[in-house]
Design an enzyme around this catalytic site. Structure first.
Site, PDB file in Angstrom:
ATOM      1  N   ASP A 118       2.791   9.077  10.183  1.00  0.00           N
ATOM      2  CA  ASP A 118       3.173   8.829   9.272  1.00  0.00           C
ATOM      3  C   ASP A 118       3.953  10.375   8.822  1.00  0.00           C
ATOM      4  O   ASP A 118       4.118  11.875   7.843  1.00  0.00           O
ATOM      5  CB  ASP A 118       1.766   9.624   7.970  1.00  0.00           C
ATOM      6  CG  ASP A 118       0.542   8.713   7.941  1.00  0.00           C
ATOM      7  OD1 ASP A 118       1.172   7.127   8.108  1.00  0.00           O
ATOM      8  OD2 ASP A 118      -0.063   9.180   7.594  1.00  0.00           O
ATOM      9  N   ASN A 156       0.719  -0.852   0.316  1.00  0.00           N
ATOM     10  CA  ASN A 156      -0.615   0.837  -0.296  1.00  0.00           C
ATOM     11  C   ASN A 156       0.863   1.377   0.032  1.00  0.00           C
ATOM     12  O   ASN A 156       1.291   1.180  -1.223  1.00  0.00           O
ATOM     13  CB  ASN A 156      -1.209   0.014   1.197  1.00  0.00           C
ATOM     14  CG  ASN A 156      -0.866  -0.374   2.184  1.00  0.00           C
ATOM     15  OD1 ASN A 156       0.123  -1.293   2.716  1.00  0.00           O
ATOM     16  ND2 ASN A 156      -1.181   0.958   3.373  1.00  0.00           N
ATOM     17  N   ASP A 157       1.179   2.150   0.604  1.00  0.00           N
ATOM     18  CA  ASP A 157       1.413   3.527   0.601  1.00  0.00           C
ATOM     19  C   ASP A 157       2.330   3.933   0.349  1.00  0.00           C
ATOM     20  O   ASP A 157       3.976   2.782   1.209  1.00  0.00           O
ATOM     21  CB  ASP A 157       1.201   4.257   1.655  1.00  0.00           C
ATOM     22  CG  ASP A 157       0.201   4.213   2.386  1.00  0.00           C
ATOM     23  OD1 ASP A 157      -0.257   4.494   2.716  1.00  0.00           O
ATOM     24  OD2 ASP A 157      -0.125   5.041   3.957  1.00  0.00           O
TER      25      ASP A 157
END
Length: 465
Positions: free
Chosen positions: A156, A22-23
């Protein structure tokens, strides 16, 4: 007959050989090499703990898969090494060479709801002198270092240098369920003090994930992923959004943004957690995850041993209106092979689902079809551009996306196995989606008036081990 796995595997979009992606994380160019780290769970579909996978390239098209770079290994990241960013420090290594610092959120779960209780989020750093081997982990921020009005959702870290100081942006969720960004400041990029926050004048989603700052044309743009916006017919159509606020003042002078100025970065089904960096040539390059958290559709139909991919690297520029434009980096053009026209009468048939389709000088309405299963349409009278699936098998739960558009002049469509990216008016807007075709050849149909319509077969290859 081509197998589903072969048909859906991209050649020039980054995807894992196995497991979950993912990210994008830690994007940078270091010693001439581009590095793309990403959230990885190599044990998927068996539940595992996520860390960072690692791709590297000298040219943004030929990539080497370097495996897992960061995996949970200390109490402060026991339940996952979550998303973060990279900082290249010139002369920062002990011997005077350049140093790469990677920052990420270490996730720890306890009993609780994992929002207001039952979770720790620690900001952690590792360093590297070669971009491949990494130091021991150093915990920089713990829950007690965050403002007291936040929930346990703080994550994040995006770190950058500005004016001889270092800054960190963290995505956060307040206790009253409003999203914001927390800013920290440092003299050495190791010891951090809270500087303040950026929030909206009125609540704009309950959580802002994956903050990033783009500085172009003398202006700063705050990129965030708000969760909890109400879906509307022609905006905020995904469960979670990804976009940016153009900042009238610099990011360090901004404490409040106007939610009415939020601009979506991508109007498709599959785009989230974008991250941007400046390469050694001065280009601002953005890569996003071609997926969507908690979506009501799947990216893993039968036949795939891996899940999700990333967008191609996109160069970001600023238009005359002050808004951002996105366009595939020029290196992608080097993958173009055999070219053929796309005729409004007969369309085009390509031997596989790896293509670059370009339409220029479009006038009036348009209908563009891929395999008769995915369609793009523009109505000049309604001022709407639509992307709609006409076949559930190819869509795997995806339906339709609409975006307001005053005029359609140009289209570029990248098809790469199960990935499709559509660039409108040379990057004024983008629509990204996954799809899962069943035919061996790619059928392109076109009903439109345009000056030029052509397609190229695309080469490239999956990342090497």
């Amino acid at each position: 007959m081509t197998s589903a796995h072969e048909r859906w595997t991209p050649r020039f979009h980054l995807a894992p050989r196995r497991g979950w992606l993912n990210d994008p994380n830690g994007l940078c160019q270091f010693h001439g090499t581009y590095h793309v780290f990403y959230q990885a769970d190599p044990t998927w579909p068996t539940p595992g703990k996520r860390g960072w996978g690692h791709f590297a390239s000298r040219d943004l098209v030929r990539w080497e898969d370097l495996g897992e770079a960061i995996m949970p290994s200390i109490p402060e990241d026991a339940d996952g090494a979550y998303s973060g960013s990279a900082l290249v420090v010139a002369g920062g290594a002990p011997g005077g060479g350049d140093l790469l610092r990677l920052y990420y959120t270490g996730n720890v779960k306890y009993e609780g709801d994992h929002v207001h209780t039952g979770r720790d989020a620690n900001q952690i750093m590792v360093t590297s002198e070669d971009g491949v081997s990494f130091s021991e982990k150093e915990v920089l921020l713990r829950p007690g270092d965050y403002p007291a009005d936040l929930t346990r959702h703080v994550r994040d870290p995006k770190v950058w240098e500005q004016g001889g100081r270092y800054y960190m942006a963290l995505g956060a969720r307040r206790a009253d369920d409003a999203g914001n960004v927390i800013l920290y400041e440092s003299a050495d990029a190791v010891a951090w003090a809270c500087r303040g926050r950026i929030e909206s004048a009125h609540p704009f989603g309950y959580m802002w994930e994956c903050p990033s700052v783009i500085s172009l044309g003398g202006r700063d743009y705050l990129v965030v992923c708000p969760q909890g916006l109400p879906s509307e017919p022609t905006r905020w159509q995904n469960l979670y959004q990804a976009g940016y606020f153009p900042l009238p003042q610099g990011v360090l002078e901004t404490t409040q943004v106007d939610e009415a100025t939020f601009v979506e970065l991508d109007w498709g089904f599959d785009f989230y957690a974008p991250q941007a960096f400046t390469d050694e040539g001065g280009r601002c390059i953005l890569i996003g995850w071609m997926g969507m958290p908690d979506a009501g559709y799947t990216s893993t139909p039968d036949g795939l041993a891996w899940c999700h991919c990333l967008t191609v690297p996109r160069e970001v520029t600023v238009g005359a209106d002050g808004l951002l434009r996105q366009w595939p980096v020029t290196e992608i053009d080097g993958l173009r092979g055999f070219a053929q026209p796309v005729s409004p009468a007969v369309g085009a048939i390509l031997p596989h689902h790896h293509a670059d389709i370009e339409l220029a000088g479009i006038e009036g309405d348009l209908e563009l079809g891929l395999d008769g299963r995915l369609g793009l349409s523009f109505s000049a009278d309604d001022g709407l551009l639509g992307m709609a699936f006409r076949d559930e098998g190819a869509a795997c739960g995806r339906t339709e996306r609409l975006m307001p558009l005053e005029r359609l002049r140009e289209l570029r469509v990248l098809v790469d196995g199960s990935a499709v990216e559509i660039y409108v008016n040379h990057g004024e807007a983008v629509l990204s989606t996954r799809w899962f075709p069943t035919a061996d050849t790619l059928l392109v149909t076109l009903h439109a008036t345009c000056e030029r319509a052509r397609s190229w077969e695309m080469g490239g290859e999956a990342p090497s081990a």
